[in-house]
Design a protein around this motif. Structure first.
Motif, short mmCIF file in Angstrom:
data_model
loop_
_atom_site.label_atom_id
_atom_site.label_comp_id
_atom_site.label_asym_id
_atom_site.label_seq_id
_atom_site.Cartn_x
_atom_site.Cartn_y
_atom_site.Cartn_z
N CYS A 6 0.81 -1.21 0.00
CA CYS A 6 0.00 0.00 0.00
C CYS A 6 0.84 1.27 0.00
CB CYS A 6 -0.90 0.02 1.23
SG CYS A 6 -2.13 -1.29 1.21
N CYS A 7 2.01 1.19 0.53
CA CYS A 7 2.82 2.39 0.62
C CYS A 7 4.28 2.05 0.38
CB CYS A 7 2.61 3.06 1.98
SG CYS A 7 3.23 2.07 3.33
N VAL A 54 -2.88 4.57 12.33
CA VAL A 54 -2.35 4.67 10.97
C VAL A 54 -0.84 4.84 10.99
CG1 VAL A 54 -4.49 5.56 9.96
CG2 VAL A 54 -2.80 7.16 10.84
N GLY A 58 -0.47 6.93 6.34
CA GLY A 58 -1.90 7.10 6.54
C GLY A 58 -2.74 5.84 6.37
N TYR A 59 -2.09 4.68 6.33
CA TYR A 59 -2.80 3.43 6.18
C TYR A 59 -2.99 2.76 7.53
CZ TYR A 59 -1.97 3.72 1.18
OH TYR A 59 -1.95 4.13 -0.13
N HIS A 63 -6.22 -1.80 6.03
CA HIS A 63 -5.82 -1.57 4.63
C HIS A 63 -4.79 -2.61 4.19
CE1 HIS A 63 -7.31 2.58 5.45
NE2 HIS A 63 -7.69 2.51 4.19
N THR A 88 -7.79 6.64 3.82
CA THR A 88 -6.45 7.17 4.01
C THR A 88 -6.47 8.69 3.88
OG1 THR A 88 -5.91 6.89 1.68
CG2 THR A 88 -5.31 5.09 3.17
#
Length: 178
Positions: A6-7, A54, A58-59, A63, A88
């Protein structure tokens, strides 16, 4: 990005070159959720950890668990009060967006059973149906359309309906989304 996360976090194994954000990711609930390490997730939550905490990107853990197909971890997080509709900060993605994009039909079903809102849009104006269509995730598309046919007419910020997001050559999916 070469990694399918995700990031920007790329490894669940500490290395000598980790920065502070990566170390926090490792020590927090996020890496355990992503990797399906149920015992670590349970321990974190049992010690009073916030299921909606988070990371620096921001996850939330949900997520990560949704994106990587960790159904049991998703269930545990939801049982401990995780917000199924958490968005997010920067992209507005929900766990439903993540699961749909990866084609995790069982997790999308779980989220629907737990109050997941399939009409929520990310910062690009895309619903979970747009995300599933982008990746030709036929079963997820069928599930979402069966749940709410009005999703077929939702347009993103580029004025594209889900059918417009389908890669070329996916005639079965076009039929479902028209």
């Amino acid at each position: 990005m070469a990694h399918d996360h995700c990031c920007s976090h790329t490894a669940a194994t500490p290395s000598v070159q980790q920065n502070l954000d990566e170390l926090d990711f490792e020590r927090g609930i996020w890496a355990a959720a992503m990797d399906g390490e149920v015992d670590k997730v349970k321990k974190y939550l049992g010690n009073g950890g916030d299921p909606d905490a988070v990371d620096s990107a921001g996850y939330a853990a949900l997520h990560y668990a949704a994106r990587s197909g960790q159904r049991m971890t998703c269930e545990i997080l939801l049982d401990h009060g995780a917000n199924v509709n958490a968005q997010t900060r920067s992209g507005g993605a929900t766990p439903m967006h993540r699961a749909a994009y990866q084609g995790h039909t069982e997790i999308v079903q779980l989220f629907l059973q737990r109050g997941g809102n399939i009409t929520l849009r990310d910062s690009d104006g895309k619903t979970a149906l747009h995300k599933a269509a982008e990746r030709s995730k036929t079963q997820v598309c069928k599930l979402l359309v069966d749940k709410d046919r009005s999703l077929l007419t939702v347009t993103d910020i580029r004025n594209r309906k889900p059918v417009d997001c389908i890669p070329d050559g996916q005639s079965e999916l076009v039929h479902i989304l028209e």
